[in-house]
Write a protein that holds these residues in place. Sequence first.
Motif, short mmCIF file in Angstrom:
data_model
loop_
_atom_site.label_atom_id
_atom_site.label_comp_id
_atom_site.label_asym_id
_atom_site.label_seq_id
_atom_site.Cartn_x
_atom_site.Cartn_y
_atom_site.Cartn_z
N UNK B 372 -37.28 -0.40 -11.36
CA UNK B 372 -35.91 -0.88 -12.06
C UNK B 372 -34.87 -0.64 -11.14
N UNK B 373 -34.77 -1.04 -10.05
CA UNK B 373 -33.82 -0.73 -9.03
C UNK B 373 -33.05 -2.10 -8.87
N UNK B 374 -32.34 -2.43 -8.05
CA UNK B 374 -31.61 -3.51 -7.95
C UNK B 374 -31.64 -4.41 -6.84
N UNK B 375 -31.78 -5.87 -7.01
CA UNK B 375 -32.02 -6.88 -6.18
C UNK B 375 -33.25 -6.27 -5.37
N UNK B 376 -34.57 -6.08 -6.13
CA UNK B 376 -35.80 -5.65 -5.45
C UNK B 376 -36.28 -6.89 -4.56
N UNK B 377 -36.76 -6.70 -3.42
CA UNK B 377 -37.48 -7.76 -2.78
C UNK B 377 -38.52 -7.05 -1.84
N UNK B 378 -39.58 -8.08 -1.11
CA UNK B 378 -40.13 -7.93 0.09
C UNK B 378 -41.25 -6.76 -0.31
N UNK B 379 -42.00 -6.86 -1.45
CA UNK B 379 -43.02 -5.74 -1.24
C UNK B 379 -44.04 -5.88 -0.36
N UNK B 380 -44.65 -4.70 -0.11
CA UNK B 380 -45.69 -4.44 0.88
C UNK B 380 -46.65 -3.46 0.65
#
Lengths: 168, 428
Positions: B372-380
Motif C-alpha cells: 500500500x506504499x506509493x509508486x511501488x516498482x521493481x519487485x524481486x
Amino acid sequence: MKNQLLKYGALVTVVMALLSGCSSTGTETDTAGAGTSVPSSQVSTGSVSTEGVTATTLGTDTAVPRVFYFEFDRAVLNAESTAALRLHAEWLHANPVNVRLEGHADERGTREYNMALGERRANAVRDFLISEGVNGNLLEVISYGEESPASLDSNETAWALNRRVEMK
Amino acid sequence: MRKIGFLLSVCVLVTCWLPSASAEFAIEITQGVDNPTRIAISPMTLGGRALPEDISKIVSADLDRSGLFSSISRQNMLSFPARENDVYLRDWRVLGAEYLVVGDVTDQGGSYKVTFSLMEMAGGRKLFTKAVDGKAAQLRDIAHHISDQVYETITGIPGAFSTRIAYVSAIPKNGKMSFRLMVSDADGARERLLLASDEPIMSPAWSPDAKELVYVSFETGRPAIFRQNLATAAREQLTNFRGLNGAPSWSPDGRKLALVLSKDGNPELYTFDLITRKFTRLTTHFAIDTEPNWMPDGKSLVFTSDRGGAPQIYKLTIASGQVERLTFTGSYNARPRLAPDGRTLVMVHRDKGDFHIASQDLVTGDLRVLTQTYLDESPTVAPNGAMLIYATKQGSKGVLAAVSLDAGVKFLLPATVGDVREPAWSPK
C-alpha cells in the motif's frame, strides 16, 4: 503561420552563421573521464548539437519549442508540437544537420517499459519530421525512459513536464 | 557552446568497501505477524571478550526482520550462557522465550570457530548443535549462516539471510543525478560500490551462480548492456545496437540472456547466447515487448507487452513461439518476476491509479495486491520465496521496502543518501 515561418527563417540564417563558426564540434564519444576503464563506443554518434545556439538566437518571444509533451502512456503529438515540428522540418530540410531526439517518460510505471515508451515518443517526433521531408539519416533517437527527469518532484505538474521529447 | 560528446566519469571498483556505519540501512518494521515467535540469542563472545562483529545482535536483527520472530533484548537477559550445559531454563521461560540460541567461540589462530545450539524452551530440549568457522572479515557471514540454520529449523523454510541485494542509487550532483551500482548483504550491511557514472545505470540482474551481474549503462551516450564479475571487476559490454538495449535477464542454466532490442524498429525480445555470441529474435509484434524474466525451467519467459492496448503480462514458450496472456485484472500490469516455485508471479500492478506490487498464482489465476506504499516498482523475490524487496517512494525520495509473499510482514529499508531503486535479490 507564414509570418512566423519567415521569422524562423531569418533566425535560421543566424544559427547557420554561428554553426559554421564552430563546425569542429566533436562527434565521437569522449571516454577520457577520470579513472575510467570503459570500452569506447563502437558506434560513431555523428550528431552535432545546436543547443545553446538556439537559446541565444531564437530568444523567448519567437523561440520555436524544442521540447514536445505527451499524455500518460501515450506517444501522440499534440497540435502545438506538430506546428513547431513543421517549422523545424522546414529548417532542417534546408539545413541538414544531425539532430538527437531524446525521449522521456514520467516516473509512473516500470522503468524498462518507460524506456520503450520514451523511444516510442521520440519515434513519433522522428516520423513526423520525416513525413515533412527531413532526411531520416539526420535523426538519432535515444530513449532515457524515466531516468533523466526534467523535474524531480513527484506530482502531476512534474509528470507532465517529464513526459517529453527533447530535440538537441 | 556546449561540448558534445559525453564527458564520462565512470569508475569500476571492486575493493572499495564503504564505511559500514553509514552503509547499513536502518530497518523499520512496519508490520509483523500477530504472535511472532519469541527467541533469545545469548551473546557470543571469545571467552567474555567482544568480537569485532556482534554475532548475536546480527542474528537477532535477521530474525526480527523476517517478521516471524521477536527477539529478546540483551538487557533483559538474566544470564549469558555460551553452551547448552550452562543454560538455566527458568531464566528464559520467565522472559517468555520459546527458543534460545547459544554459541561458543574459539580462536583458532587467524580464524574463529563458532559452535552454536538451538534449544526449545517448552520441552527444554536441544534441536541441534552445529559449528561454523571463518576469518574476522567473515563474522557477518557466520552470523547470517546461524540465522539461516535457526530459521529453517523452526519454520521449515530455508533462510535467505546469507544472500545479497544489488541496487542502483542516484545522488544529486551539481544539479544532475550521479548513478551508482551497489551490492550489499540482504540486511543492507557491507555495501559495496561496483560502478559509478554520471549517466544512468539501470536494470541490474544476477547470474544464477550469483558471481556476476548484467545491467544497462548509458556511459557510452546510449543504453548498452554490460556484464561484470563481482570478484574480479572484469567487465564487458555485450550490446551496442541502435535503439533500446535493455532489460537483461540471465537464463537459469547461465548460458543465455533474454533482453530487449529495438534495432529493427520497435522493442522485441531476444536471447543472446553468451558462448556462441548469437542473438535470436523471439517476438515479432508492432507493440512494446519488454521486461523478460525466465521461468525456472528455462523453456519459457514471462514479459510485459502492450499488444492488447495497455501493458499486461504474457508468457512466451521459446520452442514454439506461442504467446499466452497471463494477467487480466487491472489496467496496467508490468515487469513480471517469478518466485522460485515457478507458480507465483509478482509484478507492478495499477490499482485505482496507484502503482502497487501484486502477486498472481499462475495455477488459480488469483491476483493479490501486497503493498500500500506509493509508486511501488521493481519487485524481486528472495531465493527462499518468503519475501520480496521492491522500490517505493517516501515523499520524493526513492527507498527500498520489503513484504512477505503472504503480505503479513512489511518493512522499510530507508537509505542514508540519495534515491535507492531497482533492487535485485541474489539467487543464492
